[in-house]
Motif scaffolding. Structure first.
Motif, mmCIF file in Angstrom:
data_model
loop_
_atom_site.group_PDB
_atom_site.id
_atom_site.type_symbol
_atom_site.label_atom_id
_atom_site.label_comp_id
_atom_site.label_asym_id
_atom_site.label_seq_id
_atom_site.Cartn_x
_atom_site.Cartn_y
_atom_site.Cartn_z
ATOM 1 N N ARG A 221 0.711 6.808 -6.741
ATOM 2 C CA ARG A 221 -0.547 7.947 -6.971
ATOM 3 C C ARG A 221 -0.022 9.344 -6.718
ATOM 4 O O ARG A 221 -0.397 10.194 -7.474
ATOM 5 C CB ARG A 221 -1.539 7.567 -5.823
ATOM 6 C CG ARG A 221 -2.808 8.247 -6.032
ATOM 7 C CD ARG A 221 -2.866 9.663 -4.970
ATOM 8 N NE ARG A 221 -3.683 10.528 -4.902
ATOM 9 C CZ ARG A 221 -3.729 11.715 -4.450
ATOM 10 N NH1 ARG A 221 -2.832 12.389 -4.087
ATOM 11 N NH2 ARG A 221 -4.848 12.521 -4.362
ATOM 12 N N TRP B 47 -1.739 15.105 2.926
ATOM 13 C CA TRP B 47 -2.063 13.811 2.637
ATOM 14 C C TRP B 47 -1.124 12.518 3.200
ATOM 15 O O TRP B 47 -1.488 11.675 3.853
ATOM 16 C CB TRP B 47 -2.816 13.551 1.172
ATOM 17 C CG TRP B 47 -2.947 12.355 0.690
ATOM 18 C CD1 TRP B 47 -4.079 11.400 1.398
ATOM 19 C CD2 TRP B 47 -2.276 11.350 -0.280
ATOM 20 N NE1 TRP B 47 -4.084 10.247 0.725
ATOM 21 C CE2 TRP B 47 -3.018 10.149 -0.111
ATOM 22 C CE3 TRP B 47 -1.394 11.617 -0.962
ATOM 23 C CZ2 TRP B 47 -2.810 9.137 -1.031
ATOM 24 C CZ3 TRP B 47 -0.917 10.487 -1.730
ATOM 25 C CH2 TRP B 47 -1.662 9.380 -1.859
ATOM 26 N N VAL B 48 -0.076 12.975 2.634
ATOM 27 C CA VAL B 48 1.242 12.047 3.055
ATOM 28 C C VAL B 48 1.499 12.025 4.594
ATOM 29 O O VAL B 48 1.559 11.035 5.027
ATOM 30 C CB VAL B 48 2.420 12.216 2.116
ATOM 31 C CG1 VAL B 48 3.630 11.394 2.472
ATOM 32 C CG2 VAL B 48 2.083 12.081 0.641
ATOM 33 N N MET C 218 0.557 4.058 -2.744
ATOM 34 C CA MET C 218 0.422 5.521 -2.489
ATOM 35 C C MET C 218 1.414 6.450 -3.123
ATOM 36 O O MET C 218 1.320 7.431 -3.505
ATOM 37 C CB MET C 218 0.586 5.623 -0.693
ATOM 38 C CG MET C 218 0.200 7.115 -0.294
ATOM 39 S SD MET C 218 0.252 7.052 1.388
ATOM 40 C CE MET C 218 -0.399 8.768 1.898
ATOM 41 N N ARG D 243 0.995 -1.251 0.176
ATOM 42 C CA ARG D 243 0.064 -0.047 -0.133
ATOM 43 C C ARG D 243 0.860 1.418 0.071
ATOM 44 O O ARG D 243 0.486 2.326 -0.494
ATOM 45 C CB ARG D 243 -0.840 -0.012 1.281
ATOM 46 C CG ARG D 243 -1.884 -1.208 1.244
ATOM 47 C CD ARG D 243 -2.951 -1.231 2.246
ATOM 48 N NE ARG D 243 -3.882 -2.344 2.081
ATOM 49 C CZ ARG D 243 -4.880 -2.342 1.511
ATOM 50 N NH1 ARG D 243 -5.186 -1.155 0.571
ATOM 51 N NH2 ARG D 243 -5.708 -3.384 1.414
ATOM 52 N N TRP D 244 2.041 1.098 0.688
ATOM 53 C CA TRP D 244 3.005 2.284 0.584
ATOM 54 C C TRP D 244 3.467 2.540 -0.870
ATOM 55 O O TRP D 244 3.549 3.925 -1.370
ATOM 56 C CB TRP D 244 3.939 2.125 1.297
ATOM 57 C CG TRP D 244 3.838 1.891 2.860
ATOM 58 C CD1 TRP D 244 4.494 1.208 3.606
ATOM 59 C CD2 TRP D 244 2.963 2.942 3.790
ATOM 60 N NE1 TRP D 244 3.864 1.186 4.916
ATOM 61 C CE2 TRP D 244 3.148 2.260 4.974
ATOM 62 C CE3 TRP D 244 2.255 4.040 3.448
ATOM 63 C CZ2 TRP D 244 2.381 2.625 6.157
ATOM 64 C CZ3 TRP D 244 1.420 4.494 4.461
ATOM 65 C CH2 TRP D 244 1.635 3.893 5.693
ATOM 66 N N ALA E 258 -1.236 10.289 6.493
ATOM 67 C CA ALA E 258 -1.098 8.528 6.246
ATOM 68 C C ALA E 258 0.118 8.191 7.197
ATOM 69 O O ALA E 258 0.006 7.008 7.703
ATOM 70 C CB ALA E 258 -1.164 8.298 4.879
#
Length: 234
Positions: A87, A137-138, A84, A80-81, A141
């Protein structure tokens, strides 16, 4: 060109560089962990019955069908990292292309940092909003706090009087900026942010723009007198 919009955009770019570096590190660590999991021997093949010259009998002996199931490749779990990170890179590439940042094949965030000084103030403001959103956002997270520290000496903000001036410490020292984290403004309510009132604002901010959050180059603030308006940048 230097305006508050440019200073905010540059600060956001450096902050995002730091957050993205941390994200990249996590994605690499996760990829290594996933690869290690794929190489682990299935639990069945670690049975004490496996590899003996003579079968022990009973349920401990693996059958050919069980071996096939045990050695069948398992699908790797999602990183998932890395997703991310991908993206984020796509968003930055879109933004760099939108403002015609060059060279086109370089890292998108590097391209944006290089072109910010040449942008019109309105475009710099747009770039700042996008970069700040991605940075938030980063960091949300990853659980990373903003790269900020109180200004040494804890002087008052020349505009709102709050002792809440913070140094944005991402990037090289000569790129650091100072912002006011105060939540009040002369003549305003207690929850109003500290914003510039334009020309004549006591902030002394270079190229003051009404409605923009106060920001100064760190060197300008350190060169001023604590509690007084920072010296205008030439």
């Amino acid at each position: 060109m230097t305006s508050p919009h440019h200073l905010h955009a540059v600060a956001a770019a450096w902050s995002l560089q730091a957050a993205r570096h941390h994200l990249h590190h996590l994605a690499d660590e996760e990829a290594q962990q996933i690869a290690a999991e794929q190489l682990e021997a299935p639990a069945l093949l670690q049975s004490p019955a496996w590899g003996r010259r003579h079968a022990l009998g009973g349920h401990g002996d693996p059958t050919p069908g069980m071996v096939v199931i045990a050695t069948d490749p398992r699908p790797a779990r999602r990183n998932r990292w890395a997703e991310m990170h991908g993206r984020l890179d796509r968003k930055l590439t879109w933004l760099a292309n939108a403002v015609f940042a060059s060279p086109p094949h370089a890292d998108a965030l590097d391209r944006l940092q290089s072109c910010i000084p040449d942008l019109q103030p309105g475009t710099a403001a747009l770039v700042h909003r996008h970069l700040a959103d991605e940075d938030q956002w980063v960091r949300d997270a990853l659980g990373i706090d903003p790269a900020r520290a109180l200004l040494p000496g804890n002087p008052e903000c020349p505009a709102c009087g709050a002792r809440a001036l913070e140094v944005q410490t991402a990037g090289p020292v000569d790129a650091w900026t100072v912002v006011c984290a105060g939540t009040r403004q002369p003549g305003g309510g207690p929850h109003n942010p500290c914003l510039c009132t334009g020309q004549g604002c006591p902030c002394g901010m270079p190229s003051a723009v009404e409605g923009v959050a106060h920001i100064w180059p760190r060197g300008v603030v350190l060169g001023g007198v604590a509690g007084a308006a920072p010296q205008q940048a030439s």
